[in-house]
Design an enzyme around this catalytic site. Structure first.
Site, PDB file in Angstrom:
ATOM      1  CE  LYS A 160      -4.244  -1.655  13.550  1.00 59.98           C
ATOM      2  NZ  LYS A 160      -2.804  -1.729  13.319  1.00 59.98           N
ATOM      3  CG  ASN A 217      -2.058   0.996   1.085  1.00 63.32           C
ATOM      4  OD1 ASN A 217      -2.597   1.172  -0.006  1.00 63.32           O
ATOM      5  ND2 ASN A 217      -2.424   1.664   2.170  1.00 63.32           N
ATOM      6  CB  SER A 218       3.696   2.347   0.721  1.00 66.99           C
ATOM      7  OG  SER A 218       4.323   1.101   0.933  1.00 66.99           O
ATOM      8  CG  LEU A 270      -3.566  -5.597   4.760  1.00 66.01           C
ATOM      9  CD1 LEU A 270      -4.317  -6.805   4.195  1.00 66.01           C
ATOM     10  CD2 LEU A 270      -2.925  -4.791   3.628  1.00 66.01           C
ATOM     11  CB  SER A 293      -6.967   1.882  15.805  1.00 66.89           C
ATOM     12  OG  SER A 293      -8.114   2.566  15.378  1.00 66.89           O
ATOM     13  CE1 TYR A 310      -6.704  -1.603  10.690  1.00 65.19           C
ATOM     14  CE2 TYR A 310      -8.453  -0.267  11.651  1.00 65.19           C
ATOM     15  CZ  TYR A 310      -7.112  -0.477  11.395  1.00 65.19           C
ATOM     16  OH  TYR A 310      -6.187   0.422  11.865  1.00 65.19           O
TER      17      TYR A 310
HETATM   18  P1  NAD Z   1      -0.342   2.620   5.246  1.00 58.76           P
HETATM   19  O1  NAD Z   1      -1.115   1.630   4.493  1.00 58.76           O
HETATM   20  O2  NAD Z   1       0.018   3.895   4.579  1.00 58.76           O
HETATM   21  O3  NAD Z   1       1.003   1.970   5.816  1.00 58.76           O
HETATM   22  C1  NAD Z   1       1.113   0.605   6.129  1.00 58.76           C
HETATM   23  C2  NAD Z   1       2.357   0.094   5.443  1.00 58.76           C
HETATM   24  O4  NAD Z   1       2.533  -1.282   5.775  1.00 58.76           O
HETATM   25  C3  NAD Z   1       2.292   0.175   3.921  1.00 58.76           C
HETATM   26  O5  NAD Z   1       3.475   0.773   3.444  1.00 58.76           O
HETATM   27  C4  NAD Z   1       2.183  -1.275   3.460  1.00 58.76           C
HETATM   28  O6  NAD Z   1       2.798  -1.483   2.204  1.00 58.76           O
HETATM   29  C5  NAD Z   1       2.882  -1.990   4.593  1.00 58.76           C
HETATM   30  N1  NAD Z   1       2.449  -3.372   4.809  1.00 58.76           N
HETATM   31  C6  NAD Z   1       1.187  -3.856   4.908  1.00 58.76           C
HETATM   32  N2  NAD Z   1       1.193  -5.178   5.144  1.00 58.76           N
HETATM   33  C7  NAD Z   1       2.502  -5.543   5.224  1.00 58.76           C
HETATM   34  C8  NAD Z   1       3.153  -6.776   5.449  1.00 58.76           C
HETATM   35  N3  NAD Z   1       2.474  -7.900   5.638  1.00 58.76           N
HETATM   36  N4  NAD Z   1       4.503  -6.794   5.464  1.00 58.76           N
HETATM   37  C9  NAD Z   1       5.214  -5.665   5.253  1.00 58.76           C
HETATM   38  N5  NAD Z   1       4.639  -4.467   5.020  1.00 58.76           N
HETATM   39  C10 NAD Z   1       3.300  -4.406   5.020  1.00 58.76           C
HETATM   40  O7  NAD Z   1      -1.151   2.913   6.610  1.00 58.76           O
HETATM   41  P2  NAD Z   1      -0.913   4.021   7.707  1.00 58.76           P
HETATM   42  O8  NAD Z   1      -2.064   4.950   7.664  1.00 58.76           O
HETATM   43  O9  NAD Z   1       0.456   4.560   7.641  1.00 58.76           O
HETATM   44  O10 NAD Z   1      -1.103   3.144   9.014  1.00 58.76           O
HETATM   45  C11 NAD Z   1      -0.005   2.600   9.705  1.00 58.76           C
HETATM   46  C12 NAD Z   1      -0.522   1.771  10.868  1.00 58.76           C
HETATM   47  O11 NAD Z   1      -1.310   2.584  11.725  1.00 58.76           O
HETATM   48  C13 NAD Z   1      -1.414   0.592  10.449  1.00 58.76           C
HETATM   49  O12 NAD Z   1      -1.124  -0.497  11.292  1.00 58.76           O
HETATM   50  C14 NAD Z   1      -2.795   1.114  10.722  1.00 58.76           C
HETATM   51  O13 NAD Z   1      -3.703   0.078  11.016  1.00 58.76           O
HETATM   52  C15 NAD Z   1      -2.576   1.978  11.945  1.00 58.76           C
HETATM   53  N6  NAD Z   1      -3.586   3.022  12.102  1.00 58.76           N
HETATM   54  C16 NAD Z   1      -3.798   3.894  11.082  1.00 58.76           C
HETATM   55  C17 NAD Z   1      -4.776   4.869  11.219  1.00 58.76           C
HETATM   56  C18 NAD Z   1      -5.065   5.818  10.093  1.00 58.76           C
HETATM   57  O14 NAD Z   1      -6.133   6.420  10.103  1.00 58.76           O
HETATM   58  N7  NAD Z   1      -4.183   6.001   9.121  1.00 58.76           N
HETATM   59  C19 NAD Z   1      -5.507   4.964  12.412  1.00 58.76           C
HETATM   60  C20 NAD Z   1      -5.232   4.062  13.440  1.00 58.76           C
HETATM   61  C21 NAD Z   1      -4.256   3.099  13.275  1.00 58.76           C
HETATM   62  C1  WQD Z   2     -14.386  10.557   9.502  1.00 55.35           C
HETATM   63  C2  WQD Z   2     -15.787  11.127   9.442  1.00 55.35           C
HETATM   64  C3  WQD Z   2     -17.366   9.659   8.375  1.00 55.35           C
HETATM   65  C4  WQD Z   2     -15.561   9.843   4.398  1.00 55.35           C
HETATM   66  C5  WQD Z   2     -11.548   5.218  10.056  1.00 55.35           C
HETATM   67  C6  WQD Z   2     -11.476   3.813  10.587  1.00 55.35           C
HETATM   68  C7  WQD Z   2     -10.655   3.767  11.825  1.00 55.35           C
HETATM   69  C8  WQD Z   2      -9.321   4.480  11.661  1.00 55.35           C
HETATM   70  C9  WQD Z   2      -9.354   5.737  10.868  1.00 55.35           C
HETATM   71  C10 WQD Z   2      -7.542   2.955  11.689  1.00 55.35           C
HETATM   72  C11 WQD Z   2     -16.879  10.106   9.761  1.00 55.35           C
HETATM   73  C12 WQD Z   2     -17.189  10.936   7.574  1.00 55.35           C
HETATM   74  C13 WQD Z   2     -15.826  10.040   5.735  1.00 55.35           C
HETATM   75  C14 WQD Z   2     -16.468  10.345   3.434  1.00 55.35           C
HETATM   76  C15 WQD Z   2     -17.819  11.219   5.215  1.00 55.35           C
HETATM   77  N1  WQD Z   2      -8.328   3.706  11.074  1.00 55.35           N
HETATM   78  N2  WQD Z   2     -16.946  10.720   6.141  1.00 55.35           N
HETATM   79  N3  WQD Z   2     -17.578  11.024   3.881  1.00 55.35           N
HETATM   80  O1  WQD Z   2     -14.396   6.525  10.270  1.00 55.35           O
HETATM   81  O2  WQD Z   2     -13.311   7.870  12.097  1.00 55.35           O
HETATM   82  O3  WQD Z   2     -12.072   6.053  11.068  1.00 55.35           O
HETATM   83  O4  WQD Z   2     -10.222   5.660   9.758  1.00 55.35           O
HETATM   84  O5  WQD Z   2      -7.558   2.440  12.715  1.00 55.35           O
HETATM   85  O6  WQD Z   2     -10.534   2.423  12.169  1.00 55.35           O
HETATM   86  O7  WQD Z   2     -12.785   3.370  10.879  1.00 55.35           O
HETATM   87  O8  WQD Z   2     -12.464   8.109   9.760  1.00 55.35           O
HETATM   88  O9  WQD Z   2     -11.921   9.614   7.910  1.00 55.35           O
HETATM   89  O10 WQD Z   2     -13.252   7.520   7.426  1.00 55.35           O
HETATM   90  O11 WQD Z   2     -14.335   9.381   8.689  1.00 55.35           O
HETATM   91  O12 WQD Z   2     -18.832  11.840   5.575  1.00 55.35           O
HETATM   92  O13 WQD Z   2     -16.304  10.171   2.212  1.00 55.35           O
HETATM   93  O14 WQD Z   2     -16.044  11.555   8.112  1.00 55.35           O
HETATM   94  O15 WQD Z   2     -18.697   9.248   8.388  1.00 55.35           O
HETATM   95  O16 WQD Z   2     -17.894  10.758  10.455  1.00 55.35           O
HETATM   96  P1  WQD Z   2     -13.188   7.126  10.826  1.00 55.35           P
HETATM   97  P2  WQD Z   2     -12.933   8.625   8.351  1.00 55.35           P
END
Ligand code: NAD
Ligand code: WQD
Length: 346
Positions: free
Chosen positions: A155, A37-38, A85, A126, A151
């Protein structure tokens, strides 16, 4: 201590910002990422900003032979574990993929760490582990509920697994970092989020509307029990978030055991407030219309981040305006994310 940190998922959105912060803080960094994913170009951008480059290993956290090699070749002090993921909808359709990648992948990583005597671990958890939160704001004392999708459940399972590891062996030093909603980009405009396909999350969607890639934003529900009827979230600047990781690493190296912290600002904004603010900060018009609520969405989610402040002296200092301005700088510089840049040659 060896001063080398392994960053799994280090080419991703949050991971690449963490790699930069670690390098800027004098750490050596090894990135392990399967690029699912990158793009590797993110690490070129890291080098453009700080003049240093991490060691990059293209591979999968489920590949125990490769992990063994990485831990044998590098004197790793700690692991920042971002690899995983994260697409909620996909996790509902393909749960096996999520349990395999996130849960089995993390287990393989932990087993290899144990074999190599590395016990400092910072995990990307998360706010999703709070499920439909029983109170607002959410503190670490708030009851953890069943997350609303596979998902989120991966976590929670990983958190439980880490707690069991910590209970069984006191050598583990673990930080569970429960992120609220990370947004924004590095202030240089060179690093940012690079979603593949149509973005699931609000800010990447709005920025693609602003840049003209997408036509209009669908706001999921205007009948939530919130002041304007739209969902409220605690958006946090990605650079504040990664600063929390560095503080967490320092903390766990000095205070053994497992520690849990919310990483949020403590302030919630509704979708409408985000749209208004985006328009104000960028001068762009964001066409939108209301549609059905999205399945599994909670009405509001915002943190009480006091524990991180008291224990680690960490607070998120960047404002919503900073988050939007930095998102927009990145989006305008790189309308197609890292795909806008030439393919890296190294
Ligand atoms: P991202 O997808 O940009 O980064 C994840 C990276 O992990 C990617 O570069 C992908 O290629 C790599 N990857 C995935 N599976 C892999 C595997 N099996 N082996 C090696 N590499 C692998 O996501 P992000 O937004 O940077 O999120 C990073 C972490 O934070 C994730 O664990 C995600 O669940 C967590 N997280 C993200 C958010 C958010 O909103 N972005 C919120 C809460 C938690
Ligand atoms: C924010 C607000 C939507 C898109 C998700 C995952 C969570 C976490 C982060 C990793 C909400 C609204 C969104 C759109 C909209 N990831 N919205 N139209 O839902 O808080 O969290 O991402 O752990 O697990 O569930 O974030 O940015 O998707 O939504 O109205 O096209 O925006 O309903 O109220 P969310 P989000």
């Amino acid at each position: 201590m060896s001063n080398t940190v392994l960053v799994t998922g280090g080419a991703g959105y949050i991971g690449s910002h963490a790699v930069l912060a670690l390098l800027q803080n004098g750490k050596n960094v090894v990135v392990l990422d399967n690029l699912s994913n990158s793009l590797r170009a993110a690490l070129d951008h890291v080098e453009n900003i700080c003049g240093k480059r991490p060691v990059f290993v293209e591979g999968d956290i489920r590949d125990s032979a490769l992990l063994d090699q990485v831990f044998s070749e590098h004197a790793i002090e700690a692991v920042f574990h971002f690899a995983g993921l994260k697409a909620v909808g996909e996790s509902v359709r393909e749960p096996e993929k999520y349990y395999d990648n996130n849960v089995a992948g993390t287990l393989t990583l932990l087993k290899t760490m144990n074999q190599h005597g590395v016990f400092n671990f910072v995990f990307s958890s998360s706010a999703t582990v709070y499920g439909c939160p029983s109170e607002m704001p959410i503190s670490e004392e708030t009851k953890v509920e069943r997350p609303t999708n596979p998902y989120g459940r991966t976590k929670l399972i990983i958190e439980d697994m880490l707690r069991d590891f910590s209970d069984a062996d006191e050598r583990w030093n673990i930080a569970l970092l429960r992120y609220f909603n990370p947004i924004g980009a590095h202030e240089s405009g060179l690093l940012g989020e690079h979603p593949q396909g149509i973005p699931n999350n609000l800010l990447p969607y709005i920025s693609q509307v602003a840049i003209g890639t997408l036509k209009e934003l669908k706001v999921f529900g205007n009948d939530h029990p919130t002041p304007d009827g739209t969902g409220i979230r605690d958006y946090i600047h990605v650079v504040d978030l990664v600063e929390g990781h560095l503080k967490a690493l320092d903390f766990i190296c000095e205070h053994k055991g497992l520690h849990t912290w919310n990483l949020g600002t403590g302030t919630g904004y509704s979708v409408i407030e985000i749209i208004d603010s985006f328009e104000q900060v960028t001068g762009q018009n964001i066409p939108y219309s209301f549609t059905e609520r999205r399945a599994g969405d909670v009405a509001e989610s915002w943190s009480n981040p006091a524990k991180a402040k008291v224990e680690m002296n960490w607070v998120a200092s960047r404002t919503l305006e900073d988050m939007i301005r930095d998102t927009w700088r990145w989006q305008s510089n790189y309308p197609a994310g890292y795909a806008s840049t030439p393919t890296p040659t190294h």
